[in-house]
Design a protein around this motif. Structure first.
Motif, short mmCIF file in Angstrom:
data_model
loop_
_atom_site.label_atom_id
_atom_site.label_comp_id
_atom_site.label_asym_id
_atom_site.label_seq_id
_atom_site.Cartn_x
_atom_site.Cartn_y
_atom_site.Cartn_z
N GLY A 193 23.40 31.28 30.60
CA GLY A 193 24.51 30.94 31.50
C GLY A 193 25.51 32.07 31.66
N GLN A 194 25.64 32.92 30.62
CA GLN A 194 26.58 34.03 30.69
C GLN A 194 26.07 35.18 31.56
OE1 GLN A 194 27.22 34.86 26.55
NE2 GLN A 194 28.87 33.37 26.37
N ILE A 195 24.82 35.13 31.95
CA ILE A 195 24.27 36.14 32.86
C ILE A 195 25.02 36.12 34.18
CG2 ILE A 195 22.21 36.74 34.21
CD1 ILE A 195 20.53 35.85 31.86
N LEU A 196 25.57 34.96 34.54
CA LEU A 196 26.25 34.81 35.82
C LEU A 196 27.67 35.34 35.84
CD1 LEU A 196 25.02 31.21 36.70
CD2 LEU A 196 23.96 33.39 37.25
N ALA A 197 28.15 35.87 34.72
CA ALA A 197 29.53 36.37 34.64
C ALA A 197 29.86 37.43 35.69
CB ALA A 197 29.82 36.89 33.24
N PRO A 198 28.94 38.37 36.02
CA PRO A 198 29.30 39.36 37.06
C PRO A 198 29.59 38.74 38.43
CG PRO A 198 27.39 40.11 35.84
CD PRO A 198 27.67 38.71 35.40
N MET A 199 29.13 37.50 38.63
CA MET A 199 29.39 36.82 39.90
C MET A 199 30.63 35.94 39.83
SD MET A 199 25.53 35.80 40.97
CE MET A 199 25.97 35.32 42.61
N ILE A 254 31.07 33.43 37.66
CA ILE A 254 30.76 32.10 37.15
C ILE A 254 30.79 32.16 35.62
CG2 ILE A 254 29.08 30.23 37.14
CD1 ILE A 254 28.05 31.35 39.82
N VAL A 255 31.91 31.74 35.04
CA VAL A 255 32.09 31.87 33.59
C VAL A 255 32.35 30.53 32.91
CG1 VAL A 255 32.87 34.26 33.69
CG2 VAL A 255 34.52 32.42 33.93
N PHE A 256 32.34 29.44 33.65
CA PHE A 256 32.63 28.14 33.07
C PHE A 256 31.33 27.43 32.67
CE2 PHE A 256 32.51 28.08 37.66
CZ PHE A 256 31.59 27.08 37.94
N PHE A 257 31.40 26.66 31.59
CA PHE A 257 30.28 25.86 31.07
C PHE A 257 28.96 26.64 30.99
CE2 PHE A 257 32.94 22.62 33.36
CZ PHE A 257 33.49 22.07 32.22
N PRO A 258 28.92 27.75 30.28
CA PRO A 258 27.70 28.56 30.25
C PRO A 258 26.51 27.84 29.62
CG PRO A 258 29.25 29.38 28.63
CD PRO A 258 29.97 28.34 29.45
N VAL A 259 26.75 26.93 28.66
CA VAL A 259 25.64 26.21 28.04
C VAL A 259 24.98 25.28 29.05
CG1 VAL A 259 25.02 24.56 26.23
CG2 VAL A 259 26.67 26.36 25.74
N ILE A 260 25.79 24.56 29.81
CA ILE A 260 25.25 23.62 30.81
C ILE A 260 24.55 24.38 31.93
CG2 ILE A 260 25.89 21.89 32.53
CD1 ILE A 260 28.17 21.06 30.59
#
Length: 128
Positions: free
Chosen positions: A36-42, A44-50
Motif C-alpha cells: 500500500g505504501q507503494i502509492l505514496a508518490p501519487m 495516496i498515503v492513507f490506510f496502506p494496509v487496506i
C-alpha cells in the motif's frame, strides 16, 4: 478459432496475475502495508494496509476470475486499473526506461479484452 485465442490469452494472463497475487494476498499485514505504501508518490498515503490488501486481492482473485471468464467485465476492469496504476508508478520512479513499455502490455490486454469480451469458452457461459 477466435474464441480459442481468447481462451488462451485469458488463461495465460489470468494465471500470471493470480500466481503473482497469491503470495501477496495470503501474506501478513506487513506485506500489505508495504504494498500500500507503494502509492505514496501519487499522494495516496492513507490506510496502506487496506489498500495493499485490496491490490493483492485484485491481482489474485481478479486473475482467477479473468482466467476462468467468471465476473469477467469486473475482473478485467479492476486488473486494468491496477495495471495502469503500476504503469504510472513505474513512469514516475523510472522515467525513460524500457521497463515502462513492459508495464504498458498488461493494461492494454486487460482493456482490450474488457472491450472484446470473454469469448464463448468462459465459465459464465456454462453457468447460464
Amino acid at each position: 478459432m477466435g474464441n480459442t485465442g481468447l481462451l488462451i490469452i485469458r488463461i495465460s494472463f489470468g494465471a500470471y496475475s493470480a500466481y503473482h497475487g497469491f503470495p501477496k494476498l495470503f501474506s501478513n499485514p506487513g506485506t500489505w502495508e508495504s504494498l500500500g505504501q507503494i502509492l505514496a508518490p501519487m499522494g495516496i498515503v492513507f490506510f496502506p494496509v487496506i489498500i495493499g490488501f485490496l491490490l493483492a486481492a485484485i491481482e489474485c482473485i481478479g486473475g482467477i476470475c479473468f482466467g476462468l471468464g467468471f465476473f469477467f467485465k469486473g475482473a478485467s476492469f479492476a486488473l486494468f486499473l491496477r495495471s495502469i496504476l503500476f504503469f504510472i508508478l513505474t513512469f514516475l520512479n523510472h522515467p525513460g526506461t524500457e521497463e515502462i513499455l513492459s508495464y504498458l502490455l498488461f493494461p492494454s490486454v486487460f482493456m482490450g479484452l474488457f472491450l472484446l469480451g470473454e469469448g464463448k469458452y468462459a465459465l459464465s457461459h456454462w453457468i447460464r
